[in-house]
Design a protein around this motif. Structure first.
Motif, mmCIF file in Angstrom:
data_model
loop_
_atom_site.group_PDB
_atom_site.id
_atom_site.type_symbol
_atom_site.label_atom_id
_atom_site.label_comp_id
_atom_site.label_asym_id
_atom_site.label_seq_id
_atom_site.Cartn_x
_atom_site.Cartn_y
_atom_site.Cartn_z
ATOM 1 N N SER A 154 97.728 3.405 -22.489
ATOM 2 C CA SER A 154 98.502 4.275 -21.595
ATOM 3 C C SER A 154 98.623 5.683 -22.160
ATOM 4 N N ILE A 155 98.868 5.777 -23.463
ATOM 5 C CA ILE A 155 99.029 7.094 -24.097
ATOM 6 C C ILE A 155 97.710 7.860 -24.080
ATOM 7 N N PHE A 156 96.610 7.204 -24.455
ATOM 8 C CA PHE A 156 95.306 7.868 -24.491
ATOM 9 C C PHE A 156 94.838 8.246 -23.090
ATOM 10 N N LEU A 161 92.660 11.321 -19.766
ATOM 11 C CA LEU A 161 92.280 11.177 -18.358
ATOM 12 C C LEU A 161 93.333 11.740 -17.409
ATOM 13 N N LYS A 162 94.403 12.295 -17.960
ATOM 14 C CA LYS A 162 95.478 12.889 -17.166
ATOM 15 C C LYS A 162 96.147 11.871 -16.244
ATOM 16 N N SER A 220 91.060 2.957 -27.222
ATOM 17 C CA SER A 220 90.116 4.066 -27.047
ATOM 18 C C SER A 220 88.883 3.607 -26.268
ATOM 19 N N THR A 221 88.440 2.376 -26.554
ATOM 20 C CA THR A 221 87.291 1.829 -25.848
ATOM 21 C C THR A 221 87.583 1.677 -24.363
ATOM 22 N N LEU A 222 88.777 1.206 -24.033
ATOM 23 C CA LEU A 222 89.140 1.034 -22.632
ATOM 24 C C LEU A 222 89.181 2.374 -21.895
ATOM 25 N N VAL A 223 89.689 3.395 -22.562
ATOM 26 C CA VAL A 223 89.730 4.720 -21.944
ATOM 27 C C VAL A 223 88.314 5.221 -21.675
ATOM 28 N N ILE A 224 87.409 4.985 -22.612
ATOM 29 C CA ILE A 224 86.008 5.382 -22.417
ATOM 30 C C ILE A 224 85.387 4.612 -21.257
ATOM 31 N N LEU A 225 85.687 3.326 -21.158
ATOM 32 C CA LEU A 225 85.169 2.527 -20.054
ATOM 33 C C LEU A 225 85.707 3.022 -18.722
ATOM 34 N N ARG A 226 86.971 3.421 -18.696
ATOM 35 C CA ARG A 226 87.532 4.002 -17.468
ATOM 36 C C ARG A 226 86.829 5.306 -17.124
ATOM 37 N N LYS A 227 86.537 6.091 -18.142
ATOM 38 C CA LYS A 227 85.855 7.365 -17.931
ATOM 39 C C LYS A 227 84.474 7.143 -17.323
ATOM 40 N N MET A 228 83.742 6.151 -17.806
ATOM 41 C CA MET A 228 82.405 5.876 -17.277
ATOM 42 C C MET A 228 82.465 5.242 -15.895
#
Length: 348
Positions: A154-156, A161-162, A220-228
């Motif tokens: 949630s924080i990352f 990702l705003k 961090s991995t989950l945030v990257i997956l959301r980004k992709m």
């Protein structure tokens, strides 16, 4: 496939998968006019998943992942990084045929490769750290601490990702931090009492830092997956994870001088079981997310903690302390609260 898998439930969703089974045979053989007229009837006849099947799959997945963690704890004569390397090889043997069958290639879209590399490095690092935590501290403590990952996610996501970070998220963060503190029991707050710990406090502290690091890297991995998003095939993401994880493991083991085949035949069998149970856990959590909403799945997945407590008592004769129980309740309450809130918001 990953530890606990260290990158969380969201990674296991495969873009484009149907939520129900296909229509019964012969449904598409009707004339076009009748098809248009009878579409609602055929929709009703589609085979719906059995109620509660998704939650059962999640429960089975939690059990398999927990058994895999138990075997990691049992393999004490093999370095955690070497266990990670063996698991990467095992996963690679499964992923390569899938990529060939799906014809997705092994490199990925040009604009997403940097994210795939980051996903691979961070995800594999999370796996190594949680395996190290399992080996150096109690199974229950390590499992509970890794459940702090949603807080970091949630924080990352808010920073990178705003995404919105609400007062509820802040409250869940406080609960999680409180739970981790109860498990760690820092001396400046709790004195020198280390009762109930199966290892020295220094070992407990090392395992704690490893578990927290695993949760951070998994987030961090989950945030990257959301980004992709859906621009990258699910199996391609796993491919980068296992390849870079294997490379990272070999480098670390070479530097540490720890690379060696396990001497005990039982340890070799445990390594195979770690791969098999990890693969089974991932298959069932993937199937669960195909037929069930993410909220109930996330809640049911907290059974990981329950299984960790049970296995610790049965196989290691180590009854968790009330500090661990209290910390587990705080962390699980935080995760359940966050899942229920998001489930409620998505149902509006």
């Amino acid at each position: 496939m990953r530890p606990q898998d260290s990158t969380g439930v969201a990674e296991l969703q495969e873009p484009g998968l149907p939520l129900t089974d296909d229509a019964p045979p012969g449904a598409t053989e009707e004339p076009a006019a009748a098809e248009a007229a009878g579409a609602p009837d055929r929709e009703a006849k589609k085979k719906a998943p059995c109620p509660g099947l998704g939650l059962f799959y999640t429960l089975l997945s939690a059990f398999l992942f927990s058994v895999g963690s138990l075997f990691v704890k049992k393999v004490q004569d093999v370095h955690a990084v070497e266990i990670s390397a063996f698991r990467c090889v095992f996963q690679m043997l499964v992923v390569i045929p899938c990529l060939i069958y799906r014809k997705t290639g092994f490199i990925g879209p040009k604009g997403q490769r940097i994210f795939l590399i980051l996903r691979g490095v961070l995800g594999s690092t999370a796996m190594m750290l949680i395996y190290y935590a399992y080996q150096t501290m109690s199974l229950a403590d390590a499992t509970v601490i890794t459940f702090s990952s949603p807080v970091f996610t949630s924080i990352f996501a808010w920073i990178c990702l705003k995404e919105k970070y609400s007062p509820w998220d802040a409250l869940f963060t406080v609960f999680t931090i409180t739970g981790v503190i109860l498990i760690v029991r820092p001396p400046f707050l709790f004195g020198s009492d280390t009762s109930g710990m199966e290892e020295s406090y220094s070992g407990h502290l090392k395992g704690t830092f490893a578990a927290i690091g695993s949760a951070v890297f998994a987030a961090s991995t989950l945030v990257i997956l959301r980004k992709m998003g859906k621009s990258v095939d699910y199996f391609l993401s796993i491919w980068y994870y296992v390849v870079l994880g294997l490379v990272e493991s070999v480098i670390i083991l070479s530097v540490l001088g720890e690379w060696s085949l396990p001497y005990c035949g039982l340890d070799r069998l445990f390594l195979v079981f770690i791969g098999l149970f990890g693969l089974g856990g991932q298959i069932f959590i993937t199937k669960a997310l195909q037929i069930e909403k993410a909220g109930p799945v996330a809640i049911m997945k907290t059974m990981d903690v329950v299984f960790a407590f049970i296995f610790q008592i049965i196989f290691f004769n180590n009854v968790p302390t009330w500090w661990t129980v209290g910390g587990a309740l705080c962390v699980v309450a935080s995760n359940v609260g966050a899942a229920i809130r998001k489930w409620y918001q998505s149902s509006k």
